[in-house]
Design a protein around this motif. Structure first.
Motif, PDB file in Angstrom:
ATOM      1  N   LEU A 217      58.961  36.501  90.267  1.00  0.00           N
ATOM      2  CA  LEU A 217      58.708  36.286  88.927  1.00  0.00           C
ATOM      3  C   LEU A 217      59.816  37.143  87.969  1.00  0.00           C
ATOM      4  O   LEU A 217      60.024  36.799  86.993  1.00  0.00           O
ATOM      5  CB  LEU A 217      57.044  36.414  88.383  1.00  0.00           C
ATOM      6  CG  LEU A 217      56.123  35.805  89.061  1.00  0.00           C
ATOM      7  CD1 LEU A 217      54.908  36.286  88.570  1.00  0.00           C
ATOM      8  CD2 LEU A 217      56.544  34.228  88.573  1.00  0.00           C
ATOM      9  N   TRP A 218      60.030  38.303  88.368  1.00  0.00           N
ATOM     10  CA  TRP A 218      60.624  39.267  87.764  1.00  0.00           C
ATOM     11  C   TRP A 218      62.116  39.491  87.945  1.00  0.00           C
ATOM     12  O   TRP A 218      62.906  40.030  87.267  1.00  0.00           O
ATOM     13  CB  TRP A 218      60.054  40.940  87.651  1.00  0.00           C
ATOM     14  CG  TRP A 218      58.750  40.665  87.001  1.00  0.00           C
ATOM     15  CD1 TRP A 218      58.415  39.981  86.137  1.00  0.00           C
ATOM     16  CD2 TRP A 218      57.506  41.977  87.201  1.00  0.00           C
ATOM     17  NE1 TRP A 218      57.119  40.315  85.498  1.00  0.00           N
ATOM     18  CE2 TRP A 218      56.709  41.446  86.213  1.00  0.00           C
ATOM     19  CE3 TRP A 218      57.494  42.953  87.944  1.00  0.00           C
ATOM     20  CZ2 TRP A 218      55.477  42.090  86.262  1.00  0.00           C
ATOM     21  CZ3 TRP A 218      56.438  43.717  87.792  1.00  0.00           C
ATOM     22  CH2 TRP A 218      55.362  43.407  86.820  1.00  0.00           C
ATOM     23  N   GLU A 219      62.530  39.174  89.187  1.00  0.00           N
ATOM     24  CA  GLU A 219      63.779  39.524  89.632  1.00  0.00           C
ATOM     25  C   GLU A 219      65.039  39.080  88.575  1.00  0.00           C
ATOM     26  O   GLU A 219      65.960  39.670  88.395  1.00  0.00           O
ATOM     27  CB  GLU A 219      64.115  39.395  91.167  1.00  0.00           C
ATOM     28  CG  GLU A 219      65.498  39.939  91.425  1.00  0.00           C
ATOM     29  CD  GLU A 219      65.559  39.715  92.917  1.00  0.00           C
ATOM     30  OE1 GLU A 219      66.388  40.206  93.577  1.00  0.00           O
ATOM     31  OE2 GLU A 219      64.761  38.974  93.600  1.00  0.00           O
ATOM     32  N   SER A 220      64.867  37.740  88.477  1.00  0.00           N
ATOM     33  CA  SER A 220      65.682  37.097  87.743  1.00  0.00           C
ATOM     34  C   SER A 220      65.552  37.178  86.104  1.00  0.00           C
ATOM     35  O   SER A 220      66.205  36.752  85.259  1.00  0.00           O
ATOM     36  CB  SER A 220      66.015  35.681  88.016  1.00  0.00           C
ATOM     37  OG  SER A 220      64.711  35.148  87.658  1.00  0.00           O
ATOM     38  N   VAL A 221      64.319  37.982  85.828  1.00  0.00           N
ATOM     39  CA  VAL A 221      64.126  38.063  84.348  1.00  0.00           C
ATOM     40  C   VAL A 221      64.488  39.139  83.678  1.00  0.00           C
ATOM     41  O   VAL A 221      65.058  39.448  82.782  1.00  0.00           O
ATOM     42  CB  VAL A 221      62.453  37.666  84.274  1.00  0.00           C
ATOM     43  CG1 VAL A 221      62.081  37.973  82.805  1.00  0.00           C
ATOM     44  CG2 VAL A 221      62.369  36.202  84.552  1.00  0.00           C
ATOM     45  N   LEU A 222      64.041  40.281  84.342  1.00  0.00           N
ATOM     46  CA  LEU A 222      64.101  41.718  83.925  1.00  0.00           C
ATOM     47  C   LEU A 222      65.586  42.308  84.105  1.00  0.00           C
ATOM     48  O   LEU A 222      66.317  41.704  85.029  1.00  0.00           O
ATOM     49  CB  LEU A 222      63.192  42.622  84.513  1.00  0.00           C
ATOM     50  CG  LEU A 222      61.662  42.586  84.275  1.00  0.00           C
ATOM     51  CD1 LEU A 222      60.837  43.476  85.254  1.00  0.00           C
ATOM     52  CD2 LEU A 222      61.376  43.015  82.929  1.00  0.00           C
ATOM     53  N   PRO A 223      65.958  43.030  83.299  1.00  0.00           N
ATOM     54  CA  PRO A 223      67.101  43.757  83.516  1.00  0.00           C
ATOM     55  C   PRO A 223      67.334  44.545  84.821  1.00  0.00           C
ATOM     56  O   PRO A 223      66.001  44.990  85.431  1.00  0.00           O
ATOM     57  CB  PRO A 223      67.397  44.999  82.319  1.00  0.00           C
ATOM     58  CG  PRO A 223      66.460  44.323  81.377  1.00  0.00           C
ATOM     59  CD  PRO A 223      65.571  43.460  81.983  1.00  0.00           C
ATOM     60  N   PRO A 224      68.484  44.615  85.600  1.00  0.00           N
ATOM     61  CA  PRO A 224      68.291  45.127  87.073  1.00  0.00           C
ATOM     62  C   PRO A 224      67.720  46.483  86.980  1.00  0.00           C
ATOM     63  O   PRO A 224      66.920  46.725  88.138  1.00  0.00           O
ATOM     64  CB  PRO A 224      69.811  44.981  87.337  1.00  0.00           C
ATOM     65  CG  PRO A 224      70.385  44.015  86.560  1.00  0.00           C
ATOM     66  CD  PRO A 224      69.770  44.155  85.338  1.00  0.00           C
ATOM     67  N   GLN A 225      67.805  47.354  86.232  1.00  0.00           N
ATOM     68  CA  GLN A 225      67.476  48.711  86.416  1.00  0.00           C
ATOM     69  C   GLN A 225      65.978  48.584  86.242  1.00  0.00           C
ATOM     70  O   GLN A 225      65.292  49.524  86.800  1.00  0.00           O
ATOM     71  CB  GLN A 225      68.224  49.657  85.386  1.00  0.00           C
ATOM     72  CG  GLN A 225      68.019  51.105  85.449  1.00  0.00           C
ATOM     73  CD  GLN A 225      68.591  51.969  84.747  1.00  0.00           C
ATOM     74  OE1 GLN A 225      69.575  51.538  83.846  1.00  0.00           O
ATOM     75  NE2 GLN A 225      68.210  53.339  84.684  1.00  0.00           N
ATOM     76  N   VAL A 226      65.649  47.975  85.142  1.00  0.00           N
ATOM     77  CA  VAL A 226      64.187  48.082  84.787  1.00  0.00           C
ATOM     78  C   VAL A 226      63.337  47.275  86.044  1.00  0.00           C
ATOM     79  O   VAL A 226      62.344  47.871  86.591  1.00  0.00           O
ATOM     80  CB  VAL A 226      63.667  47.444  83.634  1.00  0.00           C
ATOM     81  CG1 VAL A 226      62.345  47.096  83.378  1.00  0.00           C
ATOM     82  CG2 VAL A 226      64.695  47.902  82.237  1.00  0.00           C
ATOM     83  N   TYR A 227      64.009  46.288  86.710  1.00  0.00           N
ATOM     84  CA  TYR A 227      63.388  45.654  87.828  1.00  0.00           C
ATOM     85  C   TYR A 227      63.055  46.516  88.781  1.00  0.00           C
ATOM     86  O   TYR A 227      61.976  46.661  89.377  1.00  0.00           O
ATOM     87  CB  TYR A 227      64.121  44.436  88.219  1.00  0.00           C
ATOM     88  CG  TYR A 227      63.742  43.818  89.319  1.00  0.00           C
ATOM     89  CD1 TYR A 227      62.534  43.096  89.679  1.00  0.00           C
ATOM     90  CD2 TYR A 227      64.354  44.156  90.588  1.00  0.00           C
ATOM     91  CE1 TYR A 227      62.329  42.605  90.776  1.00  0.00           C
ATOM     92  CE2 TYR A 227      64.066  43.637  91.990  1.00  0.00           C
ATOM     93  CZ  TYR A 227      62.935  43.076  92.131  1.00  0.00           C
ATOM     94  OH  TYR A 227      62.769  42.637  93.229  1.00  0.00           O
ATOM     95  N   ARG A 228      64.103  47.464  89.216  1.00  0.00           N
ATOM     96  CA  ARG A 228      63.985  48.252  90.466  1.00  0.00           C
ATOM     97  C   ARG A 228      63.088  49.359  90.066  1.00  0.00           C
ATOM     98  O   ARG A 228      62.388  49.902  90.807  1.00  0.00           O
ATOM     99  CB  ARG A 228      65.268  48.801  90.776  1.00  0.00           C
ATOM    100  CG  ARG A 228      66.365  47.516  91.283  1.00  0.00           C
ATOM    101  CD  ARG A 228      67.609  48.400  92.013  1.00  0.00           C
ATOM    102  NE  ARG A 228      68.520  47.274  92.432  1.00  0.00           N
ATOM    103  CZ  ARG A 228      69.464  46.804  91.883  1.00  0.00           C
ATOM    104  NH1 ARG A 228      69.826  47.080  90.399  1.00  0.00           N
ATOM    105  NH2 ARG A 228      70.154  45.821  92.242  1.00  0.00           N
ATOM    106  N   GLN A 229      62.926  50.044  88.759  1.00  0.00           N
ATOM    107  CA  GLN A 229      62.123  50.821  88.548  1.00  0.00           C
ATOM    108  C   GLN A 229      60.568  50.386  88.698  1.00  0.00           C
ATOM    109  O   GLN A 229      59.635  51.228  89.102  1.00  0.00           O
ATOM    110  CB  GLN A 229      62.292  51.425  87.036  1.00  0.00           C
ATOM    111  CG  GLN A 229      63.609  52.507  87.075  1.00  0.00           C
ATOM    112  CD  GLN A 229      64.022  52.753  85.470  1.00  0.00           C
ATOM    113  OE1 GLN A 229      63.179  52.088  84.463  1.00  0.00           O
ATOM    114  NE2 GLN A 229      65.001  53.569  85.330  1.00  0.00           N
ATOM    115  N   VAL A 230      60.503  49.257  87.864  1.00  0.00           N
ATOM    116  CA  VAL A 230      59.016  48.873  87.883  1.00  0.00           C
ATOM    117  C   VAL A 230      58.613  48.396  89.574  1.00  0.00           C
ATOM    118  O   VAL A 230      57.404  48.809  89.845  1.00  0.00           O
ATOM    119  CB  VAL A 230      59.031  47.443  87.208  1.00  0.00           C
ATOM    120  CG1 VAL A 230      57.677  46.732  87.343  1.00  0.00           C
ATOM    121  CG2 VAL A 230      59.050  48.066  85.749  1.00  0.00           C
ATOM    122  N   MET A 231      59.535  47.853  90.371  1.00  0.00           N
ATOM    123  CA  MET A 231      58.999  47.446  91.666  1.00  0.00           C
ATOM    124  C   MET A 231      58.804  48.578  92.674  1.00  0.00           C
ATOM    125  O   MET A 231      57.955  48.932  93.339  1.00  0.00           O
ATOM    126  CB  MET A 231      60.139  46.455  92.187  1.00  0.00           C
ATOM    127  CG  MET A 231      60.246  45.289  91.612  1.00  0.00           C
ATOM    128  SD  MET A 231      58.437  44.308  91.599  1.00  0.00           S
ATOM    129  CE  MET A 231      58.196  44.270  93.342  1.00  0.00           C
TER     130      MET A 231
END
Length: 294
Positions: A217-231
């Protein structure tokens, strides 16, 4: 209203090609992510309103249009989270899109007036700015995403409830006495843990399935840095009960070490799949190219 709910999403590319070629990244670039069509419409309306203000010879109509541009951003901040409060709380992808919308509009507040201010009549040609609106927009988006992350942590905690990560000595002894078949079942995670506790393997499997679902759901939506921090935060939350149990154990039976090794291996594999893989940049909706100053 349908677009605001995330039904239409557009791809934002901040033009980071210079960094990819070894040059310095432009600090004014916005990271690649998806935003809603409503966000693009609001930003377009702000641009067109300020453009119209530059055509005014008198300060009063120009000031009215300038205030209108500011009020468009205030209207977005007031209406969208209220209108879609239930969806923002329940749908991870919608929360991520709203987070991106707020961050893009906050980013625009720092840059959008730079191209119009010199063309505005006095005194706006020196004072016009949207920078003061950026903190509230950024805070609104970050709070929305953090609430969604907190909800996902609660779900992971439920998966890890009442799990005996390291079986007690009596259960291990019973497994050894039962023979090789029971031993193999224990290593494979098929054996019970006594006392009615849940299986560690089942808990890890549920957590990892949930994390992979969120990644989709998130990988293609969030900015890359934000995605990695959240996951990374969510993966750590899923693994923490197992790590705490291992660190707190005074001794661990040999049979249990095989199970622990397998579970830790699954978590490490998930880390590589969720965090180390190249960030996806495909869009689920029509692409909208964003260039600095555009």
């Amino acid at each position: 209203a349908a677009s605001a709910s995330g039904a239409g999403a557009s791809q934002i590319s901040g033009g980071g090609g210079a960094a990819a070629d070894g040059g310095a990244a432009n600090p004014l670039d916005f990271p690649p992510c998806q935003v809603t069509v409503v966000c693009g419409s609001v930003l377009g309306a702000v641009h067109s309103t300020l453009e119209q203000a530059t055509t005014m010879d008198q300060s009063l109509p120009a000031a009215t249009l300038y205030r209108t541009a500011r009020e468009l951003l205030d209207l977005f901040r007031a209406v969208v989270p209220q209108r879609h409060s239930e969806g923002l709380a329940a749908l991870p992808r919608l929360a991520a899109l709203f987070h991106n919308d707020c961050l893009l509009l906050a980013h625009a507040c720092h840059t959008v007036c730079l191209g119009y201010r010199p063309k505005l009549p006095a005194p706006l040609h020196k004072t016009a700015s949207l920078v003061d609106l950026a903190p509230a927009l950024r805070s609104l988006g970050e709070q929305c995403l953090q609430r969604q992350v907190a909800a996902q942590m609660v779900q992971l905690d439920e998966f890890n409830q009442a799990v005996a990560w390291i079986p007690d000595d009596d259960f291990e002894s019973a497994q050894v006495a039962a023979g090789d078949d029971a031993q193999e079942a224990l290593v494979a995670g098929k054996g019970g843990s006594g006392s009615g506790s849940g299986s560690g393997e089942d808990a890890v499997a549920k957590c990892l399935y949930h994390l992979h679902h969120l990644a989709n759901l998130w990988e293609s939506v969030l900015p890359p840095q934000v995605y990695r921090q959240v996951m990374a935060r969510l993966l750590r939350r899923a693994a923490q009960p197992l790590l705490d149990a291992v660190l707190a154990a005074s001794e661990i039976a040999e049979c249990a070490t095989h199970r622990l090794h397998a579970m830790l291996g699954d978590l490490d594999g998930a880390k590589q799949a969720l965090l180390d893989a190249p960030h996806a940049t495909h869009a689920e909706g029509p692409a909208m190219e964003h260039t600095p100053g555009g």
